[in-house]
Design an enzyme around this catalytic site. Structure first.
Site, PDB file in Angstrom:
ATOM      1  CG  ASP A 178      -3.811   4.073  -2.308  1.00  0.00           C
ATOM      2  OD1 ASP A 178      -4.638   3.132  -2.247  1.00  0.00           O
ATOM      3  OD2 ASP A 178      -3.715   4.934  -1.428  1.00  0.00           O
TER       4      ASP A 178
ATOM      5  CE  LYS B 246      -5.259   5.486   7.570  1.00  0.00           C
ATOM      6  NZ  LYS B 246      -5.227   4.029   7.804  1.00  0.00           N
TER       7      LYS B 246
ATOM      8  CG  ASP C  51      -1.928  -1.090   1.229  1.00  0.00           C
ATOM      9  OD1 ASP C  51      -2.082  -1.740   0.171  1.00  0.00           O
ATOM     10  OD2 ASP C  51      -2.570  -1.310   2.273  1.00  0.00           O
TER      11      ASP C  51
END
Length: 833
Positions: free
Chosen positions: A761, A593, A508
């Site tokens: 991603d 986050k 990732d």
């Protein structure tokens, strides 16, 4: 998985599966339509909504003409109608109520007398409540909220009338005759000016007038329903058709409505942009994904199915318990605080109920599909792109889904692990457990240290529930994928490096949007924060921002503002109070986050606030109850406070990325002045066009029928300049990460990698091939930014689309780049990890 995937047999099976997909879609849609017809609620169907939204503006114009004529002085019954209606209801509201009432039963014959009274009654309620709104907004709001909880129009009316009478609004109730006058005039306008219904005189024992849908309306509804049938997409048991043009890939038969290569785009733009586009790598990548052979992970399915059927809530399985509204406080009429708390609790309970229903449907559908496809040795996923070049799997059960959905899929082809593959499998296990903020050796060691627990879970996941709880001080992040890993690791322990592994292992990106912007601008500071530079252990940009936020919050404890009361009497918490509340609650990397992660996709301070409310504070309020530390506003002020702190921290930590986003928006602003769409070509060769159009819309606010934004689905020719500017940064960076994925898949395919599990991603393949993927994803990333000046190319593309030389001069100067050496990315262990 006993079925042998021989081509002739499976081609026939695939045809049958596509027929059954269509049948299930038709059955579901027809059942919904028939239920709506039976209950007189066709206005809630897709075609009903389309008719109401499409005709309201036209009918409203005719009602306005009627009103103006009525007030012109000429005598007639229409004067009585206008007198009763007055100015307490708009033409748009009248049109909306009329159409919604007629269309609710449009497939059957409706008595004109009854329908006239229903329309008149609904308008009376609307006018009456408008009077209450003008007198007492709080009571009005309470009545509206109450009506929204009632199902049928009858119960909405009865509730509103009772509440209005309790309020003592001194309303003089309309007679049945008045209601019929008003309603019949509306029906008359509909029949005169809309090609929707006919009034038919029926002679029987008693003559009556019925309203029927015109034959043209019936034909339109049938045509719309046929177009509205959407087959629930499922995996395939043969390879999907390769994409060679924008029109020819995916499912095999015409039972599944053909879908284009690029979704949600008009046929005209599809042809103009992609029919002659030179993008061989895009076709190669999407076809490689469609060639990837999958199968259902039977071990995980058995556990999920058993727990689901038993009513267990382990691993995040949604509860099947019925919705229970909190008990009303006995003193709610006199205790305002208790009443407000009950409303908040009831609202939260209702939201939880709705979320649980949605989640149960997702689990049920997924398990059903997994069971049906578990007999096949190989299954495949058809894919499609969005207008930015990102690739998406179509089936409901796919490798881009939620944790429990991913866990149900594994590669059909297996490969021996080997020495390196076993290391990557261990790292993958640590990653899905949540041990992913440390170096690779620590991750591997964590798996070895907890091997006994992992093997116990694999042997009996029902008794050994650590997979969906905690192991030591590690709370398992992705329980279902971790369970799949436990089964795989047990196989490796039993057979060693020769073990044939089927589990996808993912690498990732670290906050990939910021990675992209840092690479474009050669920003060393931002690049280091998101692991573009070599380091002994991974950087954690989310923790870095959280640490900066904590410094500022602690400072507010000492020097912040005090609580205050506004001149209007509203309490405003000071920053000292808000800082104290947040420190009591806790500010962690998890808190920061999502705001940091979505920064590159256009999120700003206001978006941060909404994310904090939905992701952090709302769940906390549900879990903590009375211990929730943020006051009676549900944490609204606290969310705004911390959102500001996070925004200030990211603009310092990731200053170059913020500058790049503003620069891109400035270019979009110039394109808006030139009144041109924004086009560019991604590094993969994929043409991107951003051209948001204004939608023709009118807003109709009705108390009984709910607040409705009627928006026609056909866009106007006018460009939506606000959206063009606000969306350009996220769309641009998404086009770049879509290109990175495309180019990475192509490079891996050229090196013999044949199985891919990718999500924008996140890049996954067999553990045995992960060394190859590890190297190539970095090489592609570096090459993409060294061989393409993506920001310059974007600016040039917009420049060339503008013909006005004066406006061309308004394009911003090129951004100043930093001194990041992109070649170093190839030696970064943790940029994709």
């Amino acid at each position: 998985m006993s079925t042998d995937n021989t081509v002739p047999n499976l081609m026939q099976v695939q045809v049958q599966l596509e027929e059954s997909m269509k049948e299930r879609g038709t059955e579901n849609y027809t059942r919904a339509v028939n239920n709506a017809k039976a209950s007189g609620s066709e206005n809630h169907t897709q075609y009903g909504n389309r008719l109401v939204s499409g005709l309201t503006k036209l009918l409203a114009d005719k009602i306005t003409e009627f009103k103006e004529e009525s007030l012109s002085g000429r005598a007639g019954r229409k004067h009585a109608v206008t007198k009763f209606v007055g100015d307490g209801i708009t033409s748009e509201q009248m049109a909306y109520i009329t159409l919604k009432t007629i269309i609710a039963g449009i497939s059957g014959g409706q008595k004109v007398n009854d329908l006239s009274v229903q329309i008149g009654m609904a308008m009376e309620d609307e006018i009456r409540l408008d009077g209450i709104r003008k007198q007492e907004k709080r009571v009005y709001k309470s009545i509206v909220e109450g009506t929204m909880k009632r199902g049928s129009q009858h119960y909405k009316h009865m509730y509103a009338v009772r509440r209005a009478e309790y309020f003592e609004d001194n309303w003089v109730t309309w007679s049945i005759k008045t209601r019929a006058y008003v309603g019949s005039k509306m029906i008359e306008l509909v029949t005169l000016h809309l090609d929707l219904v006919d009034v038919v005189v029926v002679n029987g024992k008693k003559k009556s007038c019925l309203i029927y849908a015109k034959p043209s309306t019936v034909a339109w509804i049938e045509k719309y329903n046929m177009a509205g049938v959407r087959s629930p997409f499922e995996p395939m048991v043969v390879r999907p058709r390769d994409w060679t043009t924008p029109y020819d890939g995916g499912y095999i038969t015409s039972n599944i409505k053909p879908f284009p290569l690029v979704k949600r785009i008009t046929k005209k733009r599809l042809k103009a942009l992609y029919e002659t586009a030179d993008m061989p790598k895009v076709y190669t990548a999407i076809n490689a994904l469609q060639h990837t052979e999958w199968q259902i992970n039977g071990s995980v399915l058995d556990v999920l199915k058993t727990l689901w059927e038993s009513g267990s809530e382990l691993g995040g399985i949604p509860s099947k318990a019925d919705y229970e509204e909190p008990l009303k406080p006995l003193d709610m009429e006199t205790n305002v605080g208790a009443f407000k708390q009950w409303k908040r609790d009831a609202s939260q309970a209702h939201r939880n109920h709705v979320e649980a229903i949605s989640s149960r449907i997702a689990y049920s559908m997924t398990i059903d599909v997994a069971k049906r496809y578990s007999e096949f040795k190989r299954i495949f996923m058809p894919y499609q792109l969005d207008f930015r070049g990102r690739i998406y799997a179509l089936p409901h059960l796919n490798p881009q889904g939620a944790d429990f959905q991913k866990s149900l899929l594994r590669f059909s082809k297996g490969k021996p692990l080997g020495a390196r593959g076993s290391i990557w499998l261990a790292i993958h296990g640590a990653n899905v457990a949540g041990v992913d903020k440390v170096d690779f050796q620590t991750r591997y060691n964590w798996v070895e240290d907890n091997e006994a627990i992992i093997l116990a879970i694999a042997a009996d996941p029902y008794q050994n529930k650590e997979w969906c709880g905690s192991i030591g001080d590690v709370e398992i992040d992705k329980p279902w994928q971790f369970l799949a890993f436990c089964f795989e690791w047990a196989g490796f322990v039993a057979k060693g490096e020769s073990f044939i592994s089927h589990l996808p292992v993912a690498l990732d990106g670290s906050c990939s949007g910021i990675q992209m912007f840092s690479a474009m601008l050669l920003d060393k500071k931002g690049g280091a924060a998101v692991n573009l530079l070599p380091a002994d252990k991974p950087s954690d940009v989310y923790q870095e921002v959280a640490d900066a936020v904590l410094i500022e919050v602690n400072q507010d404890i000492l020097t912040g503002t005090e609580d205050s009361i506004t001149p209007e009497g509203r309490f405003v918490a000071g920053t000292k109070t808000l800082a104290t509340q947040w420190l009591s609650f806790g500010i962690t990397r998890k808190t920061c986050k999502r705001p940091v992660m979505t920064l590159a996709y256009g999120s700003r301070e206001y978006g941060f606030k909404e994310q904090l409310l939905s992701d952090t504070l709302s769940p906390a309020q549900k879990d903590m109850g009375d211990a929730f530390p943020f006051g009676e506003d549900g944490g609204y002020m606290a969310a705004g406070y911390l959102a500001k702190k996070i925004w200030e921290a990211v603009t310092v930590t990731l200053v170059a990325a913020v500058q790049a986003m503003e620069w891109i928006k400035e270019i979009a602003g110039v394109a808006n002045k030139a009144e041109v769409s924004i086009n560019w070509v991604a590094p993969s060769g994929f043409p991107v066009e951003q051209s948001y159009k204004n939608m023709m819309s009118i807003r109709v606010d009705t108390a009984i029928n709910g607040r409705t934004n009627l928006q026609l689905e056909v866009p106007t020719d006018a460009i939506d300049y606000r959206r063009q500017r606000s969306a350009i940064s996220p769309n641009f960076v998404h086009s770049i990460d879509g290109a990175a994925m495309t180019l990475t898949v192509v490079a891996c395919k050229e090196q013999g990698v044949d199985s891919f599990a990718v999500i924008h991603d996140s890049f996954g393949t067999h553990a045995a091939d992960t060394d190859t993927l590890f190297a190539l994803v970095r090489e592609v990333f570096v090459d993409m930014f060294t061989q393409n000046e993506v920001l310059d190319n974007f600016k040039k593309a917009v420049h060339d689309s503008i013909t006005d030389e004066v406006l061309r001069e308004e394009l911003p100067d090129d951004l100043v780049k930093g001194d990041l050496d992109l070649e170093e990315v190839k030696f970064s262990m943790y940029c994709f990890a």
